[in-house]
Design a protein around this motif. Structure first.
Motif, PDB file in Angstrom:
ATOM      1  N   SER A  65       6.156   2.760 -11.718  1.00 14.63           N
ATOM      2  CA  SER A  65       6.393   1.482 -11.054  1.00 14.63           C
ATOM      3  C   SER A  65       7.279   1.729  -9.826  1.00 14.63           C
ATOM      4  O   SER A  65       8.337   2.339  -9.935  1.00 14.63           O
ATOM      5  CB  SER A  65       7.077   0.525 -12.038  1.00 14.63           C
ATOM      6  OG  SER A  65       7.394  -0.664 -11.378  1.00 14.63           O
ATOM      7  N   VAL A  66       6.826   1.279  -8.665  1.00 12.18           N
ATOM      8  CA  VAL A  66       7.558   1.514  -7.411  1.00 12.18           C
ATOM      9  C   VAL A  66       7.876   0.166  -6.767  1.00 12.18           C
ATOM     10  O   VAL A  66       7.002  -0.715  -6.677  1.00 12.18           O
ATOM     11  CB  VAL A  66       6.713   2.380  -6.439  1.00 12.18           C
ATOM     12  CG1 VAL A  66       7.410   2.521  -5.084  1.00 12.18           C
ATOM     13  CG2 VAL A  66       6.457   3.754  -7.041  1.00 12.18           C
ATOM     14  N   ALA A  67       9.119  -0.006  -6.337  1.00 10.88           N
ATOM     15  CA  ALA A  67       9.533  -1.273  -5.717  1.00 10.88           C
ATOM     16  C   ALA A  67       8.853  -1.440  -4.360  1.00 10.88           C
ATOM     17  O   ALA A  67       8.680  -0.470  -3.610  1.00 10.88           O
ATOM     18  CB  ALA A  67      11.044  -1.288  -5.548  1.00 10.88           C
ATOM     19  N   LEU A 113       0.823  -1.211   0.000  1.00 10.64           N
ATOM     20  CA  LEU A 113       0.000   0.000   0.000  1.00 10.64           C
ATOM     21  C   LEU A 113       0.857   1.262   0.000  1.00 10.64           C
ATOM     22  O   LEU A 113       0.562   2.232  -0.703  1.00 10.64           O
ATOM     23  CB  LEU A 113      -0.877   0.025   1.257  1.00 10.64           C
ATOM     24  CG  LEU A 113      -2.248  -0.614   1.151  1.00 10.64           C
ATOM     25  CD1 LEU A 113      -2.909  -0.633   2.522  1.00 10.64           C
ATOM     26  CD2 LEU A 113      -3.127   0.160   0.168  1.00 10.64           C
ATOM     27  N   ASP A 114       1.913   1.237   0.794  1.00 10.99           N
ATOM     28  CA  ASP A 114       2.821   2.385   0.909  1.00 10.99           C
ATOM     29  C   ASP A 114       3.475   2.667  -0.446  1.00 10.99           C
ATOM     30  O   ASP A 114       3.547   3.818  -0.899  1.00 10.99           O
ATOM     31  CB  ASP A 114       3.878   2.045   1.969  1.00 10.99           C
ATOM     32  CG  ASP A 114       4.669   3.245   2.412  1.00 10.99           C
ATOM     33  OD1 ASP A 114       4.094   4.067   3.136  1.00 10.99           O
ATOM     34  OD2 ASP A 114       5.847   3.352   2.011  1.00 10.99           O
ATOM     35  N   ALA A 115       3.936   1.591  -1.105  1.00 11.95           N
ATOM     36  CA  ALA A 115       4.557   1.754  -2.427  1.00 11.95           C
ATOM     37  C   ALA A 115       3.500   2.200  -3.442  1.00 11.95           C
ATOM     38  O   ALA A 115       3.759   3.043  -4.307  1.00 11.95           O
ATOM     39  CB  ALA A 115       5.210   0.442  -2.860  1.00 11.95           C
ATOM     40  N   ALA A 116       2.281   1.656  -3.324  1.00 10.72           N
ATOM     41  CA  ALA A 116       1.202   2.016  -4.256  1.00 10.72           C
ATOM     42  C   ALA A 116       0.830   3.490  -4.094  1.00 10.72           C
ATOM     43  O   ALA A 116       0.506   4.174  -5.073  1.00 10.72           O
ATOM     44  CB  ALA A 116      -0.018   1.132  -4.019  1.00 10.72           C
ATOM     45  N   GLN A 117       0.886   3.986  -2.852  1.00 11.45           N
ATOM     46  CA  GLN A 117       0.583   5.399  -2.613  1.00 11.45           C
ATOM     47  C   GLN A 117       1.596   6.292  -3.331  1.00 11.45           C
ATOM     48  O   GLN A 117       1.243   7.283  -3.961  1.00 11.45           O
ATOM     49  CB  GLN A 117       0.597   5.687  -1.103  1.00 11.45           C
ATOM     50  CG  GLN A 117       0.200   7.101  -0.740  1.00 11.45           C
ATOM     51  CD  GLN A 117      -1.228   7.404  -1.171  1.00 11.45           C
ATOM     52  OE1 GLN A 117      -2.142   6.694  -0.793  1.00 11.45           O
ATOM     53  NE2 GLN A 117      -1.425   8.430  -1.982  1.00 11.45           N
ATOM     54  N   ARG A 118       2.892   5.872  -3.250  1.00  8.42           N
ATOM     55  CA  ARG A 118       3.927   6.660  -3.945  1.00  8.42           C
ATOM     56  C   ARG A 118       3.688   6.615  -5.449  1.00  8.42           C
ATOM     57  O   ARG A 118       3.827   7.617  -6.146  1.00  8.42           O
ATOM     58  CB  ARG A 118       5.327   6.148  -3.591  1.00  8.42           C
ATOM     59  CG  ARG A 118       5.833   6.801  -2.286  1.00  8.42           C
ATOM     60  CD  ARG A 118       7.194   6.334  -1.896  1.00  8.42           C
ATOM     61  NE  ARG A 118       7.126   5.008  -1.304  1.00  8.42           N
ATOM     62  CZ  ARG A 118       8.021   4.046  -1.503  1.00  8.42           C
ATOM     63  NH1 ARG A 118       9.054   4.249  -2.285  1.00  8.42           N
ATOM     64  NH2 ARG A 118       7.888   2.881  -0.907  1.00  8.42           N
ATOM     65  N   SER A 119       3.303   5.443  -5.949  1.00  8.05           N
ATOM     66  CA  SER A 119       3.030   5.309  -7.376  1.00  8.05           C
ATOM     67  C   SER A 119       1.856   6.208  -7.791  1.00  8.05           C
ATOM     68  O   SER A 119       1.922   6.913  -8.796  1.00  8.05           O
ATOM     69  CB  SER A 119       2.731   3.848  -7.714  1.00  8.05           C
ATOM     70  OG  SER A 119       2.295   3.739  -9.038  1.00  8.05           O
ATOM     71  N   LEU A 120       0.809   6.179  -6.978  1.00  7.05           N
ATOM     72  CA  LEU A 120      -0.380   7.006  -7.258  1.00  7.05           C
ATOM     73  C   LEU A 120       0.012   8.489  -7.322  1.00  7.05           C
ATOM     74  O   LEU A 120      -0.399   9.222  -8.222  1.00  7.05           O
ATOM     75  CB  LEU A 120      -1.417   6.779  -6.156  1.00  7.05           C
ATOM     76  CG  LEU A 120      -2.850   7.198  -6.410  1.00  7.05           C
ATOM     77  CD1 LEU A 120      -3.536   6.231  -7.370  1.00  7.05           C
ATOM     78  CD2 LEU A 120      -3.644   7.224  -5.106  1.00  7.05           C
TER      79      LEU A 120
END
Ligand SMILES: NC(=O)c1ccc[n+]([C@@H]2O[C@H](COP(=O)([O-])OP(=O)(O)OC[C@H]3O[C@@H](n4cnc5c(N)ncnc54)[C@H](O)[C@@H]3O)[C@@H](O)[C@H]2O)c1
Length: 347
Positions: free
Chosen positions: A337-339, A324-331
């Protein structure tokens, strides 16, 4: 009346389901309903014969007969309430997602570990008969090599004030993927896009794509603005494929002996002809109709009594938060694409 004293904090939409299931569990007694809105807490307590109502968490924490606290408050409040419970020597069942950031989640997991408290996350779907059967099927290799996970989780309503649709609904799929896939298959990267067409201040429609370490792809379609309710997951394997339709009680799970195999690729011009399609029988296994929260309540009580960690422990909550944390950065970055950082349990 059971031996294990439980308090439920949060009497809004989800809290009543927890009170109902802990009340029905013969090993538990629900001693308190706690909510900032005392009238709401009193109404809920009255429905299930719970004797004590408060808006002050300290009343719960000071009751030595309360062993476990179930927290069903808005996500941003989980950390402070759970931390206070650990400090008071209580075990905690917290609603999904564990916390509102990966750092806050990690702090909670470490806190629980340092005081020897049980931390269980209500990843409800992992306790459904459907997902438990899907876990058996995937882990036994019955599907063959898992190629994709494709989920549609859409309906009209319940727009949340404090979290967007991704933080609200994707924890279901992320926890299911975490639960069903073999332990060595983990998310490695994520990209997410979303939109806020009605101007609530955060995404009401979102699409997440997660790449897993075995090469499989997972996609989640999440929408609070859909005219119809759909809760469907498709999992494609090299040998079989399955469809889980959670709003079709008569046939939630369908397993298809179907697939596509690529033949000899030495003649690229004949590529289409070389794909062999297989369409065999469909099997719909009979599944016990047990409410997931009945199992959640029993699992939390068992963990309190035996000190054995629950299946959906703090680490599973942290693995969900890492995506979720990586998805938030991606959003925030328009879908880059975020690792996803690796979460090593026990460290
Ligand atoms: N497992 C599931 O399938 C599922 C389904 C829905 C919601 N949830 C989760 O449950 C949690 C609550 O969601 P909801 O939809 O019930 O929210 P809600 O807004 O309907 O209810 C939250 C309640 O918490 C109370 N509250 C807020 N801060 C408090 C505090 N500090 N102390 C005591 N009470 C406080 C509010 O007064 C309110 O009554 C969220 O984490 C959500 O993600 C889980």
């Amino acid at each position: 009346m059971g031996q294990t004293g439980i308090a439920v904090v949060g009497a809004g939409y989800w809290g009543p389901n927890l009170v109902r299931n802990f009340t029905a569990d013969e090993g538990c007694t629900v001693r308190w309903v706690c909510d900032l809105d005392t009238e709401r807490a009193a109404r809920l307590a009255g429905r299930f014969g719970v004797e004590r109502v408060t808006s002050n968490l300290d009343d719960v924490l000071g009751d030595s007969d309360v062993s476990g606290v179930a927290i069903a408050t808005p996500v941003g409040t989980h950390s402070a309430i759970a931390a206070a419970c650990f400090d008071a020597g209580k075990d905690v069942l917290v609603e999904k997602p564990l916390a509102d950031s990966l750092d806050a989640g990690r702090t909670l997991v470490e806190h629980a570990q340092s005081v020897g408290a049980i931390l269980m996350i209500d990843h409800t779907f992992c306790y459904t008969s459907s997902v438990r059967r899907i876990q058996e099927i995937v882990r036994s290799g019955d599907l063959g090599f898992v190629q994709y996970y494709d989920s549609v989780r859409i309906n009209l309503g319940l727009v949340q004030a404090d979290v967007d649709v991704m933080w609200d609904l994707s924890p279901h799929d992320l926890s299911i993927i975490d639960f069903i896939m073999p332990d060595d298959v983990v998310p490695v990267s994520v990209s997410a896009v979303g939109s806020d067409p009605i101007g609530v201040g955060h995404a009401c429609v979102a699409y997440l794509t997660v790449h897993l370490s075995n090469g499989a792809i997972a996609h989640m379609h999440l929408n609070w603005l859909s005219p119809v309710k759909v809760r469907s997951v498709m999992i494609g394997g090299s040998d079989r494929m399955l469809v889980w339709d959670d709003i079709k009680p008569a046939q939630r799970l369908s397993i298809y002996d179907a697939g596509a195999d690529l033949g000899d690729m030495s003649e690229p011009s004949r590529r289409e002809a070389l794909v062999a399609y297989r369409i065999g029988d469909m099997v719909a296994p009979a599944l016990p109709e047990v409410e997931a929260l009945t199992r959640v309540a029993a699992e939390f009580r068992n963990s309190i009594e035996t000190r054995e960690g629950p299946e959906t422990d703090g680490w599973s909550g942290l693995r969900v938060l890492a995506v979720l944390d990586a998805a938030q950065r991606s959003l925030n970055e328009g879908g880059a694409s975020v690792a996803v950082p690796a979460i090593e349990a026990g460290t």
